[in-house]
Write an enzyme that holds these catalytic residues in place. Structure first.
Site, PDB file in Angstrom:
ATOM      1  N   TYR A 154      40.259  44.604  42.258  1.00 47.85           N
ATOM      2  CA  TYR A 154      39.778  43.374  42.901  1.00 47.85           C
ATOM      3  C   TYR A 154      40.906  42.719  43.693  1.00 47.85           C
ATOM      4  O   TYR A 154      40.742  42.340  44.856  1.00 47.85           O
ATOM      5  CB  TYR A 154      39.262  42.435  41.819  1.00 47.85           C
ATOM      6  CG  TYR A 154      38.812  41.072  42.287  1.00 47.85           C
ATOM      7  CD1 TYR A 154      37.525  40.880  42.777  1.00 47.85           C
ATOM      8  CD2 TYR A 154      39.661  39.971  42.192  1.00 47.85           C
ATOM      9  CE1 TYR A 154      37.092  39.616  43.181  1.00 47.85           C
ATOM     10  CE2 TYR A 154      39.241  38.712  42.596  1.00 47.85           C
ATOM     11  CZ  TYR A 154      37.956  38.543  43.093  1.00 47.85           C
ATOM     12  OH  TYR A 154      37.545  37.292  43.493  1.00 47.85           O
ATOM     13  N   LYS A 158      41.023  42.087  47.699  1.00 50.03           N
ATOM     14  CA  LYS A 158      41.048  40.719  48.221  1.00 50.03           C
ATOM     15  C   LYS A 158      42.290  40.484  49.084  1.00 50.03           C
ATOM     16  O   LYS A 158      42.223  39.746  50.082  1.00 50.03           O
ATOM     17  CB  LYS A 158      40.967  39.706  47.075  1.00 50.03           C
ATOM     18  CG  LYS A 158      39.630  39.719  46.349  1.00 50.03           C
ATOM     19  CD  LYS A 158      38.452  39.533  47.303  1.00 50.03           C
ATOM     20  CE  LYS A 158      37.124  39.461  46.562  1.00 50.03           C
ATOM     21  NZ  LYS A 158      35.975  39.269  47.483  1.00 50.03           N
TER      22      LYS A 158
END
Length: 261
Positions: A154, A158
């Site tokens: 993640y 991001k």
């Protein structure tokens, strides 16, 4: 360059709950028409029905290019244009770095990063042809600051979304298209539904940011569009963390850490 939200045609992915739903409401309150998309078609229909006639629902899997094309075609057929696209879908794989398998990395990259890439391929030609519009990409403070090693796929995606958004801003703003990057910290959503856990829980080290309500985030996003602002933070204190990181990366990475973000 601000497009203004009154009568704008907006498309939001992942709008069936959480930040997406709150932003759909914020946009509709300011006079926008909203194409509410979600992997869960029932959730999308529910949210569209909450918007006092300003919403239309569409199922959408951002890993499917044809599904995004269908959303674009729906918006054009129903409203004749697309003014704003918010790429808001995100999933997490959580656990020690060595325990997260390759297929989990591939799934997170496919949704969080390539979902934005697919959206760009589908919607940017529309915005470029009309010479106006706005793109919002949802990243995270974990994409700005180096604390998310307990959710590394993640975090990596991001960071990629932040970099992609910065470069898009340089490319698109001279062409009349605004770009914003939403970097939320703690937000009270149902994102736990999108988390897959691996191994023993890791103990993240990073800044502690307050948890905010999704409705407040929706208003921040709407304000960011109206002000044509690039970086939208839900935790203003993250800006100071970002300044400290930029001033001395080595010092930032080696300083004593407090609790998890």
């Amino acid at each position: 360059m601000s497009i203004g939200l009154r009568d704008a045609v907006t498309v939001i992915t992942g709008a069936g709950s959480g930040i997406g739903r709150a932003t759909a409401h914020a946009f509709a309150r300011r006079g926008a028409r909203v194409v509410v998309t979600d992997l869960d078609a029932d959730r999308a229909r529910t949210v569209a029905g909450e918007l006092d006639g300003r919403g239309v629902a569409a199922p959408c899997d951002v890993t499917d290019l044809d599904a995004l094309r269908a959303v674009r075609d729906l918006a054009l057929d129903r409203f004749g244009r697309v003014d704003l696209v918010m790429n808001n879908v995100g999933i997490l794989a959580v656990g020690p770095v060595e325990d997260i398998p390759l297929d989990a990395w591939q799934r997170v990259i496919d949704v969080n990063l390539l979902g934005v890439v697919r959206s760009n391929l589908v919607f940017l030609p529309v915005l470029l042809e009309q010479g106006s519009g706005h793109v919002i990409n949802t990243a995270s403070t974990a994409g700005l600051l180096p604390y998310g090693f307990d959710r590394l796929p993640y975090t990596a995606t991001k960071h990629a979304v932040v970099g992609l958004s910065e470069s898009l801003a340089l490319y698109l703003r001279p062409r009349g298209i605004g770009v914003s990057c939403l970097c939320p910290a703690g937000v009270a959503t149902n994102i736990v539904e999108q988390i897959t856990f691996y191994g023993e829980p890791a103990a993240p080290q990073g800044p502690s940011f307050s948890v905010v309500d999704p409705d407040a985030v929706g208003e921040l996003v709407a304000d960011g569009v109206d002000e044509d602002r690039f970086l939208i933070l839900t935790a203003p204190e993250a800006a100071e963390e970002l300044r400290e990181l930029g001033a001395d990366v080595d010092q930032y990475l080696t300083r004593p850490r407090k609790g998890a973000a």
